[in-house]
Scaffold this active site. Structure first.
Site, PDB file in Angstrom:
ATOM      1  N   ARG A  53      36.674  37.929  19.641  1.00 42.68           N
ATOM      2  CA  ARG A  53      37.714  37.348  20.492  1.00 42.68           C
ATOM      3  C   ARG A  53      39.006  38.153  20.408  1.00 42.68           C
ATOM      4  O   ARG A  53      39.855  38.085  21.293  1.00 42.68           O
ATOM      5  CB  ARG A  53      37.952  35.882  20.118  1.00 42.68           C
TER       6      ARG A  53
ATOM      7  N   TYR B 140      44.700  36.195  47.521  1.00 40.72           N
ATOM      8  CA  TYR B 140      43.395  35.575  47.321  1.00 40.72           C
ATOM      9  C   TYR B 140      43.586  34.063  47.176  1.00 40.72           C
ATOM     10  O   TYR B 140      44.543  33.602  46.545  1.00 40.72           O
ATOM     11  CB  TYR B 140      42.749  36.174  46.080  1.00 40.72           C
TER      12      TYR B 140
ATOM     13  N   ASP C 193      48.197  43.156  43.119  1.00 37.03           N
ATOM     14  CA  ASP C 193      46.747  42.979  43.067  1.00 37.03           C
ATOM     15  C   ASP C 193      46.131  44.148  43.831  1.00 37.03           C
ATOM     16  O   ASP C 193      46.255  44.248  45.045  1.00 37.03           O
ATOM     17  CB  ASP C 193      46.352  41.641  43.699  1.00 37.03           C
TER      18      ASP C 193
ATOM     19  N   LYS D 118      34.678  42.912  41.567  1.00 36.01           N
ATOM     20  CA  LYS D 118      34.507  43.500  42.885  1.00 36.01           C
ATOM     21  C   LYS D 118      34.155  44.986  42.787  1.00 36.01           C
ATOM     22  O   LYS D 118      33.090  45.342  42.317  1.00 36.01           O
ATOM     23  CB  LYS D 118      35.778  43.260  43.719  1.00 36.01           C
TER      24      LYS D 118
END
Length: 399
Positions: free
Chosen positions: A76, A130, A195, A220
């Site tokens: 983590r 988005y 972005d 993506k």
């Protein structure tokens, strides 16, 4: 070919072209290790017989957020495979560092939390974004407050507690472009987040234009095959340290297998983006001359994303495709199409969708690597699926 210089994150490197960096970044130490392909480390924890030294390293991370020297401690906190992807993406974006997360939304959440932790809860944002990014900001789910404006109004929207200005360019789903350099100037000392999911560093590197934070839904184009989910933030090392601390505390870590696939995806990113962009440009040319299309949206910088408005029922087009997959997401090797008002931006209020240019007849298409003639054959068949009427030729619009 134009050659682009990148600052090395892990070791000095000569000036290399983007395509070369995409193949070699994050792999600089493989020959020294006697390896050709990057290794995949799936360990969740790592042995340490010196508890005092381990405690000191953990304390150092808690204080500074710097990546610990020496062997890993706990998955983590950090992972060697994920770190390779982060190093490579930072090299491609031309930033000092990058921090990877379990998804693009986890990455954006970490950015917002890191700024809010300083008492900077106000965000200035430019629509469209988005849909889920829009919702996260507008709903105040992380305790933030948002002011929506157009690019010209950014400077006037800033407040003493503004921690971030956010824009997506080209925007999802209208492909509208912002002048990133001008926006960065308008932000003053407030960090500008861009972005860059649609453009990727192949077409645009916002950090070179003044942006201080570059966000990707790595799901993506960076992954590129529709089989991995992730997010990543490219930024300076100072901000990366805060993001690592937020990631450790909230647990939004990228799985090492995802990091492995994303690193592999970067190696073909320039080839995929350029090939798909060439096909997209040809489809734009044909769509703009088609009487069934009211308007075509395509960014000046190019790319593999197309948006177009139909005269007929967009749902007939979605139902009519056979080769193109009607599905959410984008950036895969295969072509996808979807109706933003129903799917990706359904969560955005209807009036906000319309003000952002997202009409009910708008379709968004992610162009893949299929042959252009096969894609056009499928599209033109789907466009004729509903009642046909003679229409005037479409108006091609450069966003």
């Amino acid at each position: 070919m134009t050659r682009d210089a990148f600052a090395s994150v892990s070791s000095p490197a000569p000036t290399r072209a983007l395509a070369t960096e995409a193949v070699h970044a994050g792999r600089d130490d493989l020959a020294e290790l006697g390896l050709h392909a990057p290794p995949l480390d799936l360990s969740t924890t790592y042995p340490s017989s010196d508890a005092r030294a381990e405690a000191a390293r953990i304390d150092e991370f808690a204080t500074t957020g710097a990546r610990p020297d020496g062997p890993p401690i706990y998955a983590r906190l950090d992972n060697p495979t994920t770190a390779r992807f982060e190093t490579a993406l930072a090299r491609l974006e031309g930033t000092e560092a990058a921090v990877a997360f379990a998804s693009g939304m986890a990455a954006l959440s970490a950015v917002l939390l890191s700024r809010a932790s300083l008492g900077l809860r106000h965000v200035v944002a430019v629509r469209p974004l988005y849909g889920c990014s829009d919702h996260l900001l507008n709903a105040g789910l992380l305790g933030t407050e948002v002011t929506w404006t157009d690019p010209a109004g950014v400077a006037d929207a800033l407040r003493p507690d503004t921690g971030l200005v956010m824009v997506e360019s080209p925007a999802n789903p209208t492909l509208a472009e912002a002048d990133i350099r001008a926006l960065a100037h308008s932000c003053g000392s407030v960090p500008l987040l861009v972005d860059n999911t649609f453009a990727t560093p192949v077409l645009q590197r916002p950090a070179e234009l003044g942006a201080r934070i570059v966000l990707h839904s790595a799901t993506k184009y960076l992954g590129g095959h529709g089989d991995v989910m992730g997010g990543v933030v490219a930024c300076d090392e100072e901000f990366a340290r805060t993001l690592r601390q937020v990631r450790f505390a909230t647990g939004g870590v990228l799985h090492p297998l995802a990091g492995y696939l994303l690193l592999r995806g970067l190696s073909t990113l320039p080839v995929r983006v350029r090939a798909a962009s060439a096909t997209a440009a040809e489809l734009v040319r044909r769509l703009a001359a088609d009487p069934r299309i009211a308007r075509v949206h395509y960014p000046r910088i190019g790319g593999a994303m197309i948006s177009f408005e139909v005269h007929g029922d967009p749902h007939d087009v979605i139902a009519g495709v056979r080769l193109i997959t009607p599905a959410v997401s984008l950036g895969s090797v295969d072509s996808l199409i979807q109706h933003p008002a129903s799917i990706s931006h359904r969560i955005v209020d209807a009036s906000d969708r319309r003000s952002g240019g997202i009409g009910d007849r708008l379709l968004r298409m992610s162009v893949g690597l299929e042959d252009v003639e096969d894609l056009w054959s499928d599209l033109t068949r789907a466009l004729s699926a509903g009642p046909a009427e003679a229409r005037r030729p479409a108006e091609a619009v450069r966003a």
